[in-house]
Write an enzyme that holds these catalytic residues in place. Sequence first.
Site, mmCIF file in Angstrom:
data_model
loop_
_atom_site.group_PDB
_atom_site.id
_atom_site.type_symbol
_atom_site.label_atom_id
_atom_site.label_comp_id
_atom_site.label_asym_id
_atom_site.label_seq_id
_atom_site.Cartn_x
_atom_site.Cartn_y
_atom_site.Cartn_z
ATOM 1 N N LYS A 1 0.931 5.539 -2.008
ATOM 2 C CA LYS A 1 0.597 6.711 -1.358
ATOM 3 C C LYS A 1 1.803 7.585 -1.414
ATOM 4 O O LYS A 1 1.814 8.967 -1.515
ATOM 5 C CB LYS A 1 0.253 6.335 0.041
ATOM 6 C CG LYS A 1 -1.319 5.993 0.280
ATOM 7 C CD LYS A 1 -2.280 6.857 -0.322
ATOM 8 C CE LYS A 1 -3.913 6.726 -0.394
ATOM 9 N NZ LYS A 1 -4.666 7.493 -0.719
ATOM 10 N N TYR B 1 0.797 -1.119 0.091
ATOM 11 C CA TYR B 1 -0.013 -0.030 0.140
ATOM 12 C C TYR B 1 0.783 1.188 0.109
ATOM 13 O O TYR B 1 0.415 2.166 -0.853
ATOM 14 C CB TYR B 1 -0.810 -0.008 1.203
ATOM 15 C CG TYR B 1 -1.708 1.126 1.603
ATOM 16 C CD1 TYR B 1 -2.798 1.405 0.753
ATOM 17 C CD2 TYR B 1 -1.466 1.924 2.613
ATOM 18 C CE1 TYR B 1 -3.428 2.798 1.028
ATOM 19 C CE2 TYR B 1 -2.095 2.993 3.003
ATOM 20 C CZ TYR B 1 -3.317 3.295 2.140
ATOM 21 O OH TYR B 1 -3.926 4.646 2.570
#
Length: 360
Positions: free
Chosen positions: A211, A207
Amino acid sequence: MGSFLSKNEFPVDGRTVLITGGSKGLGLNAARQLAEKGAHVIIVARDAGHLQQGIAFVSKGARSPDVQRFHHISADVTSAAECARVVAEAVEWNHGSPPDIVWCCSGSAHPSLFVDTPLPQFQTMMDSNYFSSVYMAHAVLSVWLKNTSSLSSSSSSPAKTAAIDDGTEEKQHDSAASDAEAKPPARHIIFTGSFVSFYSFTGFAPYAPSKAAVRSLADSLSQEMNLYATALPHEPRVRVHAVFPATMPTQSLDDENAVKTDVTKALEEGDQILDPAECARRAIAGLERGLELVPTSAIIRLVMTSVLGGTIRGGFWRGCVDTVLGWLTMVVMVFIRWEMDVKVARWGRENGVSGMKKDR
């Protein structure tokens, strides 16, 4: 900009705001609060049912319900074609004018150990978090800046031309001042990052890179927009921001926790939890202060200051404060990283490589 003495740098009254991921969580609450400030709002998400519920919630907050307008668009913003369609529909709905503000709130997380993560999930994370932002930014900037080449080729500004014809610097100055007063307010594009945009840890390898890429995109575009601001001084300036929300108790968090390992949960202990409405309020307050990077909690701001690099600092005094905080945080982070490394190593010795407690 960013000074505590500055005016509201994010006026929304009477302006049109488009928010992706606007049917729940941060996006939905930001949409409601912007409606309360007088904005016309378009929310975008995949689920038509959630959109209908969301737009009903947002419209109930309208400051001027007889004037403000609300719209929802069902779309998958991980598709470039869909993002272009969303912007085209928004322009048509908005009587031929593009939205003034676009906030990319859509995204998802799959926090799991790297080798235990199905390979397609890595692509899903980039599509959901990074490419959805890229595609939407490209679609709206193409509309906002579509006439730049023709305008640029024909510009000397009117103020400069008048000064040359006249031979007087005074008229140039007066005309430039008049143009500055008449210049429309800036347009804004807002991306949504995460704490792990600045500092990642065990369980967030699938993840965190997506970001971090969002934050890098914001930094790059922030500088690039200066090209258009100076070449086209009579056009609305485009400002680029990234908001970094704290952990919020939403369905998305429940979904994350369903796949998150125990070791990751242990490392997250002490994480600040914010209600989505409060998170949205802090984000909007930061935008109104003119911040380009907007942390929504003290811990996010502290970690952010230690890795700002070439990011714009948001004004002289805030830059000075963040620099001092960055020095202090860099020292503290040495010990935080050491402590987390020790926790992970101890976990491996006691529980093995699954990331889960043995007694589960």
